[in-house]
Structure formats: C-alpha cells, structure tokens
Write a protein that holds these residues in place. Structure first.
Motif, PDB file in Angstrom:
ATOM      1  N   PHE A 201      37.276 -79.635 -75.972  1.00  0.00           N
ATOM      2  CA  PHE A 201      38.212 -78.513 -76.088  1.00  0.00           C
ATOM      3  C   PHE A 201      39.041 -78.631 -77.359  1.00  0.00           C
ATOM      4  N   LEU A 202      39.613 -79.815 -77.604  1.00  0.00           N
ATOM      5  CA  LEU A 202      40.462 -79.992 -78.788  1.00  0.00           C
ATOM      6  C   LEU A 202      39.650 -79.903 -80.084  1.00  0.00           C
ATOM      7  N   THR A 203      38.427 -80.375 -80.057  1.00  0.00           N
ATOM      8  CA  THR A 203      37.554 -80.248 -81.226  1.00  0.00           C
ATOM      9  C   THR A 203      37.320 -78.771 -81.531  1.00  0.00           C
TER      10      THR A 203
ATOM     11  N   MET B 297      44.861 -86.030 -79.955  1.00  0.00           N
ATOM     12  CA  MET B 297      43.522 -86.174 -79.377  1.00  0.00           C
ATOM     13  C   MET B 297      43.498 -87.326 -78.373  1.00  0.00           C
ATOM     14  N   GLY B 298      44.058 -88.458 -78.761  1.00  0.00           N
ATOM     15  CA  GLY B 298      44.085 -89.622 -77.874  1.00  0.00           C
ATOM     16  C   GLY B 298      45.005 -89.441 -76.684  1.00  0.00           C
ATOM     17  N   MET B 299      46.193 -88.884 -76.919  1.00  0.00           N
ATOM     18  CA  MET B 299      47.170 -88.720 -75.836  1.00  0.00           C
ATOM     19  C   MET B 299      46.703 -87.713 -74.800  1.00  0.00           C
ATOM     20  N   VAL B 300      46.066 -86.623 -75.232  1.00  0.00           N
ATOM     21  CA  VAL B 300      45.565 -85.637 -74.276  1.00  0.00           C
ATOM     22  C   VAL B 300      44.490 -86.258 -73.399  1.00  0.00           C
ATOM     23  N   GLN B 301      43.585 -87.025 -73.989  1.00  0.00           N
ATOM     24  CA  GLN B 301      42.543 -87.681 -73.194  1.00  0.00           C
ATOM     25  C   GLN B 301      43.157 -88.687 -72.215  1.00  0.00           C
TER      26      GLN B 301
ATOM     27  N   GLY C 285      41.100 -73.141 -85.867  1.00  0.00           N
ATOM     28  CA  GLY C 285      41.844 -73.569 -87.044  1.00  0.00           C
ATOM     29  C   GLY C 285      43.215 -74.148 -86.772  1.00  0.00           C
ATOM     30  N   LEU C 286      43.474 -74.563 -85.549  1.00  0.00           N
ATOM     31  CA  LEU C 286      44.762 -75.173 -85.233  1.00  0.00           C
ATOM     32  C   LEU C 286      44.699 -76.679 -85.495  1.00  0.00           C
ATOM     33  N   PRO C 287      45.747 -77.236 -86.082  1.00  0.00           N
ATOM     34  CA  PRO C 287      45.730 -78.678 -86.357  1.00  0.00           C
ATOM     35  C   PRO C 287      45.852 -79.485 -85.069  1.00  0.00           C
ATOM     36  N   VAL C 288      45.021 -80.521 -84.959  1.00  0.00           N
ATOM     37  CA  VAL C 288      45.075 -81.445 -83.827  1.00  0.00           C
ATOM     38  C   VAL C 288      45.127 -82.848 -84.416  1.00  0.00           C
ATOM     39  N   SER C 289      46.254 -83.527 -84.259  1.00  0.00           N
ATOM     40  CA  SER C 289      46.383 -84.869 -84.818  1.00  0.00           C
ATOM     41  C   SER C 289      45.547 -85.869 -84.016  1.00  0.00           C
TER      42      SER C 289
ATOM     43  N   GLY D 292      52.055 -74.435 -79.570  1.00  0.00           N
ATOM     44  CA  GLY D 292      51.774 -75.606 -80.396  1.00  0.00           C
ATOM     45  C   GLY D 292      51.507 -76.885 -79.625  1.00  0.00           C
ATOM     46  N   ALA D 293      51.244 -76.753 -78.332  1.00  0.00           N
ATOM     47  CA  ALA D 293      50.957 -77.928 -77.501  1.00  0.00           C
ATOM     48  C   ALA D 293      49.756 -77.637 -76.609  1.00  0.00           C
TER      49      ALA D 293
END
Length: 158
Positions: free
Chosen positions: A40-42, A57-61, A49-53, A88-89
């Motif tokens: 999903f985040l990818t 990525m790690g915290m959501v997983q 085009g939204l930035p995902v740090s 933005g979250a």
C-alpha cells in the motif's frame, strides 16, 4: 475523438480516498498483513506521488504487525485491516470481534512481553480504541514523511 467531457460529473482523482481493506483469519497471516501495508505504501508513493519516509514504512509495518497480532491472539474469528491516507498520515485501523478494550500497561522494562500497545502508542501520532456494536476498532496514525519539528501525540480510549 473528444474526451474532454468524459469524466464530467465524476469526483477528481485527488479527492478520492487512498485506502485499502483486508481480512485476516489465521496467525500465519500476520506477515501477509505487513506485506499489505508495504505494498500500500509503495503504491502511495509510486502512483499517488506522496512522500513516504523509510521510518514511516517501517513504523506502519510494525504497528500493523502489533495490532493484527493482538487481534488474532485475543479475539475469535477474523479481523479487518483498513489503511487510509488522512492528513499526511497513514491511518491504520484494525477491527476484531472482542468487545473488551485492550489493557494498556505502563512502561516496564522488566516486563517480558505485552509491550505491543506501548510500542504502537510510542510511534503513533494518534491512537484510539472505539467500541463498536460488535467488537472494537483500534486506530493508530503514523506520519508519512518525517517531521523535523517532532511528533505530535494524541491518544484516547473511547
């Protein structure tokens, strides 16, 4: 062929929610839930085009893993995972069939186990537990891009 009016009356793409839903029934599916979050985040980054740090990525997983693990451990039947981009979250929501709210224990480095919700609350911008007509829903939000000004904490149990 004139396509200018083809989308007339439809909601613009940017106004449509960016979300995914999934149902999990076995403990072996905890890894599949993490994969759902990563995919999903990818997509959020590549398609929308939204930035995902890397941190997000790690915290959501991690949050998905902890919440799905708790749902599978403490509630009978399936659990539902919703991921949605809100302000933005990533809003991570897990529903399970148990009406009993989780016990949020205080920090105790000597305790072995039962640190899942403590971790979720520490890495989340928002955290809430809501009883539903059947079961409960736990929601946590993780900021997509790193916030140089620090994290904003807002946690509540309803």
């Amino acid at each position: 062929m004139d396509l200018a009016g083809q989308d007339e009356g439809q909601e613009p793409l940017v106004a449509r929610p960016i979300m995914v839903f999934a149902c999990f029934e076995g403990s072996e599916e905890i890894a599949a839930a993490r994969d759902t979050a990563r995919t999903f985040l990818t997509s959020v980054q590549a398609v929308h085009g939204l930035p995902v740090s890397k941190r997000a990525m790690g915290m959501v997983q991690l949050v998905v893993s902890e919440l799905i693990t708790n749902a599978r451990k403490y509630a009978p039947g399936p659990c539902l995972l919703d991921l949605e981009i809100v302000d933005g979250a990533v809003e991570i929501s897990v529903w399970d069939s148990s009406p009993t709210p989780p016990s949020v224990l205080g920090a105790d480095p000597g305790r072995i186990g039962q640190h899942g919700l403590e971790i979720v609350m520490a890495v989340s911008q928002r955290f809430a537990v809501q009883r539903e007509p059947v079961g409960k829903r736990i929601t946590a939000a993780v900021t997509l891009a790193d916030d140089p000004g620090g994290d904003v904490a807002g946690h509540q149990i309803l």
